[in-house]
Each structure stands twice: as structure tokens, then as C-alpha cells.
Motif scaffolding. Sequence first.
Motif, PDB file in Angstrom:
ATOM      1  N   ASN A 111       0.823  -1.213   0.000  1.00 29.62           N
ATOM      2  CA  ASN A 111       0.000   0.000   0.000  1.00 29.62           C
ATOM      3  C   ASN A 111       0.857   1.263   0.000  1.00 29.62           C
ATOM      4  OD1 ASN A 111      -2.431  -1.371  -0.034  1.00 29.62           O
ATOM      5  ND2 ASN A 111      -2.667  -1.357   2.206  1.00 29.62           N
ATOM      6  N   ARG A 112       1.952   1.227   0.750  1.00 26.28           N
ATOM      7  CA  ARG A 112       2.834   2.393   0.802  1.00 26.28           C
ATOM      8  C   ARG A 112       3.498   2.613  -0.553  1.00 26.28           C
ATOM      9  NH1 ARG A 112       4.521   3.631   6.232  1.00 26.28           N
ATOM     10  NH2 ARG A 112       6.252   4.855   5.388  1.00 26.28           N
ATOM     11  N   VAL A 113       3.892   1.521  -1.213  1.00 25.68           N
ATOM     12  CA  VAL A 113       4.509   1.620  -2.542  1.00 25.68           C
ATOM     13  C   VAL A 113       3.507   2.182  -3.542  1.00 25.68           C
ATOM     14  CG1 VAL A 113       5.429   0.279  -4.480  1.00 25.68           C
ATOM     15  CG2 VAL A 113       6.205  -0.195  -2.140  1.00 25.68           C
ATOM     16  N   GLU A 114       2.299   1.656  -3.517  1.00 26.27           N
ATOM     17  CA  GLU A 114       1.266   2.127  -4.441  1.00 26.27           C
ATOM     18  C   GLU A 114       0.957   3.603  -4.212  1.00 26.27           C
ATOM     19  OE1 GLU A 114      -3.374   1.073  -5.696  1.00 26.27           O
ATOM     20  OE2 GLU A 114      -2.294  -0.190  -4.263  1.00 26.27           O
ATOM     21  N   GLU A 115       0.905   4.004  -2.958  1.00 28.91           N
ATOM     22  CA  GLU A 115       0.634   5.409  -2.627  1.00 28.91           C
ATOM     23  C   GLU A 115       1.738   6.318  -3.161  1.00 28.91           C
ATOM     24  OE1 GLU A 115       1.533   7.362   1.382  1.00 28.91           O
ATOM     25  OE2 GLU A 115      -0.605   6.869   1.554  1.00 28.91           O
ATOM     26  N   ALA A 116       3.004   5.904  -2.997  1.00 26.10           N
ATOM     27  CA  ALA A 116       4.136   6.716  -3.451  1.00 26.10           C
ATOM     28  C   ALA A 116       4.151   6.831  -4.974  1.00 26.10           C
ATOM     29  CB  ALA A 116       5.448   6.123  -2.950  1.00 26.10           C
ATOM     30  N   LEU A 117       3.862   5.719  -5.662  1.00 27.80           N
ATOM     31  CA  LEU A 117       3.832   5.754  -7.124  1.00 27.80           C
ATOM     32  C   LEU A 117       2.688   6.633  -7.625  1.00 27.80           C
ATOM     33  CD1 LEU A 117       4.672   2.045  -8.015  1.00 27.80           C
ATOM     34  CD2 LEU A 117       6.139   4.056  -8.292  1.00 27.80           C
ATOM     35  N   GLU A 118       1.580   6.600  -6.926  1.00 27.95           N
ATOM     36  CA  GLU A 118       0.457   7.457  -7.318  1.00 27.95           C
ATOM     37  C   GLU A 118       0.811   8.930  -7.144  1.00 27.95           C
ATOM     38  OE1 GLU A 118      -4.281   8.184  -6.234  1.00 27.95           O
ATOM     39  OE2 GLU A 118      -3.114   6.663  -5.156  1.00 27.95           O
ATOM     40  N   GLN A 119       1.550   9.245  -6.091  1.00 29.88           N
ATOM     41  CA  GLN A 119       1.941  10.634  -5.840  1.00 29.88           C
ATOM     42  C   GLN A 119       2.784  11.206  -6.974  1.00 29.88           C
ATOM     43  OE1 GLN A 119       3.846  10.115  -2.012  1.00 29.88           O
ATOM     44  NE2 GLN A 119       2.136  11.109  -0.942  1.00 29.88           N
ATOM     45  N   VAL A 120       3.597  10.372  -7.613  1.00 32.38           N
ATOM     46  CA  VAL A 120       4.487  10.871  -8.675  1.00 32.38           C
ATOM     47  C   VAL A 120       3.966  10.533 -10.070  1.00 32.38           C
ATOM     48  CG1 VAL A 120       6.484  10.735  -7.147  1.00 32.38           C
ATOM     49  CG2 VAL A 120       5.944   8.785  -8.654  1.00 32.38           C
ATOM     50  N   GLY A 121       2.727  10.063 -10.163  1.00 38.71           N
ATOM     51  CA  GLY A 121       2.138   9.780 -11.464  1.00 38.71           C
ATOM     52  C   GLY A 121       2.680   8.540 -12.148  1.00 38.71           C
ATOM     53  N   MET A 122       3.045   7.525 -11.379  1.00 44.27           N
ATOM     54  CA  MET A 122       3.620   6.301 -11.948  1.00 44.27           C
ATOM     55  C   MET A 122       2.794   5.063 -11.620  1.00 44.27           C
ATOM     56  SD  MET A 122       6.246   6.896 -13.841  1.00 44.27           S
ATOM     57  CE  MET A 122       7.147   5.349 -13.892  1.00 44.27           C
ATOM     58  N   THR A 123       1.523   5.233 -11.338  1.00 43.55           N
ATOM     59  CA  THR A 123       0.644   4.087 -11.110  1.00 43.55           C
ATOM     60  C   THR A 123       0.605   3.203 -12.352  1.00 43.55           C
ATOM     61  OG1 THR A 123      -0.745   5.390  -9.608  1.00 43.55           O
ATOM     62  CG2 THR A 123      -1.716   3.403 -10.557  1.00 43.55           C
ATOM     63  N   GLY A 124       0.710   1.882 -12.145  1.00 40.72           N
ATOM     64  CA  GLY A 124       0.672   0.945 -13.259  1.00 40.72           C
ATOM     65  C   GLY A 124       2.024   0.562 -13.812  1.00 40.72           C
ATOM     66  N   TYR A 125       3.104   1.148 -13.269  1.00 40.20           N
ATOM     67  CA  TYR A 125       4.449   0.851 -13.760  1.00 40.20           C
ATOM     68  C   TYR A 125       5.225  -0.056 -12.795  1.00 40.20           C
ATOM     69  CZ  TYR A 125       3.929   4.527 -17.269  1.00 40.20           C
ATOM     70  OH  TYR A 125       3.502   5.288 -18.334  1.00 40.20           O
ATOM     71  N   GLY A 126       4.574  -0.569 -11.778  1.00 44.70           N
ATOM     72  CA  GLY A 126       5.271  -1.279 -10.720  1.00 44.70           C
ATOM     73  C   GLY A 126       6.039  -2.510 -11.147  1.00 44.70           C
ATOM     74  N   ASP A 127       5.586  -3.202 -12.196  1.00 47.11           N
ATOM     75  CA  ASP A 127       6.241  -4.449 -12.604  1.00 47.11           C
ATOM     76  C   ASP A 127       7.346  -4.230 -13.628  1.00 47.11           C
ATOM     77  OD1 ASP A 127       4.628  -5.965 -10.934  1.00 47.11           O
ATOM     78  OD2 ASP A 127       3.053  -6.179 -12.462  1.00 47.11           O
ATOM     79  N   ARG A 128       7.592  -3.008 -14.039  1.00 49.18           N
ATOM     80  CA  ARG A 128       8.627  -2.750 -15.038  1.00 49.18           C
ATOM     81  C   ARG A 128      10.000  -2.624 -14.387  1.00 49.18           C
ATOM     82  NH1 ARG A 128       6.306   1.329 -19.692  1.00 49.18           N
ATOM     83  NH2 ARG A 128       4.159   0.513 -19.777  1.00 49.18           N
ATOM     84  N   LEU A 129      11.015  -2.883 -15.204  1.00 45.83           N
ATOM     85  CA  LEU A 129      12.396  -2.665 -14.780  1.00 45.83           C
ATOM     86  C   LEU A 129      12.809  -1.242 -15.154  1.00 45.83           C
ATOM     87  CD1 LEU A 129      13.992  -6.030 -15.975  1.00 45.83           C
ATOM     88  CD2 LEU A 129      13.499  -5.356 -13.605  1.00 45.83           C
ATOM     89  N   PRO A 130      13.795  -0.673 -14.459  1.00 47.95           N
ATOM     90  CA  PRO A 130      14.230   0.692 -14.789  1.00 47.95           C
ATOM     91  C   PRO A 130      14.626   0.863 -16.253  1.00 47.95           C
ATOM     92  CG  PRO A 130      15.096   0.060 -12.659  1.00 47.95           C
ATOM     93  CD  PRO A 130      14.436  -1.160 -13.226  1.00 47.95           C
TER      94      PRO A 130
END
Length: 364
Positions: free
Chosen positions: A112-131
Motif C-alpha cells: 500500500n505504501r509503494v502504491e501510494e508513493a507511485l500514485e503521488q508521482v504519477g507512476m501508477t501501473g508501472y510497478g512491474d517494469r524494470l528501470p
Amino acid sequence: MTAIQVDQLSVSYGDTKVINELSLTIHDGEFFTLLGPSGCGKTTLLRTIAGFITPVAGRLSFDDADVTRVPTHRRDIGMVFQDYALFPDKTVNTNVAYGLKARHLERSAIPNRVEEALEQVGMTGYGDRLPGELSGGQRQRVALARALAIRPRVLLMDEPLSNLDTKLRLSIREAIGDLQRELGITTVFVTHDQEEALALSDRIALFRSGNIDQLGTPNEIYRRPASSYAADFIGAANVLPVTIADDAATNDETVTVSLGSASLRGIRRTALRAGSAYAVARPEHLRLLPGDGHSDPSHEETGSSVIPGEVIRHQYLGYKHQYSVRLTDGTVIASAEPASGSSHSAGDLVSVVFPTAETLVMAS
């Protein structure tokens, strides 16, 4: 949130003193920028605040707590690096979760904390990608999410936009500013880019050789630079060598100086004495009138100095006309005027209008 107090801090690399007895206060919730050229000490101060460097003297406090010798992992800071510093073989989710795991956050709370942080920076949905599957701007957003996920007391950013192209830099800059205002987190931002500093900061510390040359709001530093160094570093400026006569070195707010054979009147910014000094005028504050002004009384300007010159270069930049003008003494100055107005061509004789209120006189 957290205020940062720097008290008589000194940092050395071997026998070279990089920061010398520096004191300043960064306010709770403030976006504070350390600005200056390479080697001026700004990154050294940031890394000292982070705990990567131990000062040789002085004290560093977060609120009332002395953290001068507290290790980095116990300072509760988030750090965003210039080169992102992401694990290339780990997914976005894993990168963002790294600090949470290091702090032994309950495992069930991490997603939940990871999802919240990604949402804050506009990166929701990118969690499974590599850099490696992300653009530079996306990687920097992930680095920001990782720093924010731990909900730090202080956010430290070391030139986070310098590796991005112009369009991405502007986009990420706006995102950082919006997010910082939303969260109200105390942020220390290092850059050599004066436009970034002006756009983002509540206050700016302009560094010069390990010391602060000027500290103030963007408006204060831009409109009222305290030195020729500050004027020249922050935005475009005409820094003109002038001469002060014996009887002109008074304590009056305004002072008349000589620019070649011409007289120029401006506002005193520092203590002055007879001899050499500088007059500073921003290009956008100058106006060009047609003709050399010698015979046309309409060129007389109340509250201004008028000096004849010749246009030697004209550049049309879409939103403005940019001019180079050679004054009668041979000095070349820059002037900028809105594109909506009339333009001048190379070879045109003009009168350059220097508004007294926007012409600053300071010691050389």
C-alpha cells in the motif's frame, strides 16, 4: 515537519576547506535551494545534511535534535540522486519498497505504501517494469517515489533534473514543485540552474567558494542582487564598469556614476566610495527608442538615464526581440523587448533608456 539549523559548520577535504563556518536556518516545510557553480560547496553541504560527510567543526540540527554525528540511516531523510541510483535488476515496486524494508516496516503494509508513493508521482501501473524499460523522466519519478515512500522528515535532492532533456526537465520540475507544496515536506534542492532555482524555491542560498554570497527569495535575489556575482549568476544582467566621482560617494539612496562620458543614475546596493564600481541592469528593464536622442527632446525620460548607442545585433526569438547595442563609450549591452512591439535593425541609432529604479550600483 522539520526545520534544519546549520551552525558554524566547516567541512574539509584533506587540507582543503570547502565550507567555512557556515550558518543558516532552513524553515519547516520550506523548499530551499542551494545554488551555484561546480565546486562552490553546495553539494558538499547537502551531503553533510544527509550524513554522508562528517564536518570538522560546527553543529547540524533537525529541529532541536543534534544530528551532526548521527549516521545517515538514522536521520529519517529521503534522498534523490542525479543519476537516479535505482537497482537495474529490480522492478519499480521493489525499488520503491527498498527503504521500507530497510526500516523493517510490517510486510503487509509495504504494498500500500509503494502504491501510494507511485500514485503521488504519477507512476501508477508501472510497478512491474524494470528501470531499463522506463524513460529518464519516469526513472526520476520512481527515484522520487522511493524517497517519499518512507515518509521522511526531510527530502534532499542532488541536481535531480540535470540528466533530462529540456521538455522532461520542465515536466518533472513542475511535478516536484506541486508535490512538495502538497506534502509540505522540508526540501533541500541542489542545482546549478538558476531557472530551476527561481521556479521552485521559497528561498535560495547562492553559494560562492564555500560561503553564501546572498540568501533570499527568488524575487529578492533577482530584483535586488547584493553583488555583481549574484547579478551575473541569477538571470541575464548587464554588469557595467563605472566610475564614482569624489562628490558622488554619499549615503543617498540614488547615486550618479560615469559610464565613459555618459552619466548614469541608479540605486545604491552596497557601501560605495570614489573610484571603480559596477552598475547592473537587466536586459528586460532597458528600452530602446529610435534615434540617438541628441536632438529629440521627446527622448528625455523622467526617472531614467538615456545613453545613445547603435544596434549591432538583433535576434527575433518568437516571444521577444533580443538586442546587442554598442554605447558611445564602446560598451556593449543586451536589451530585451516584447515581440509585440516595434523592432530595430542592426545599424540603427537608438537611445537606451536605463530606469533609475532598476539600475543598481554596487562596489566592484
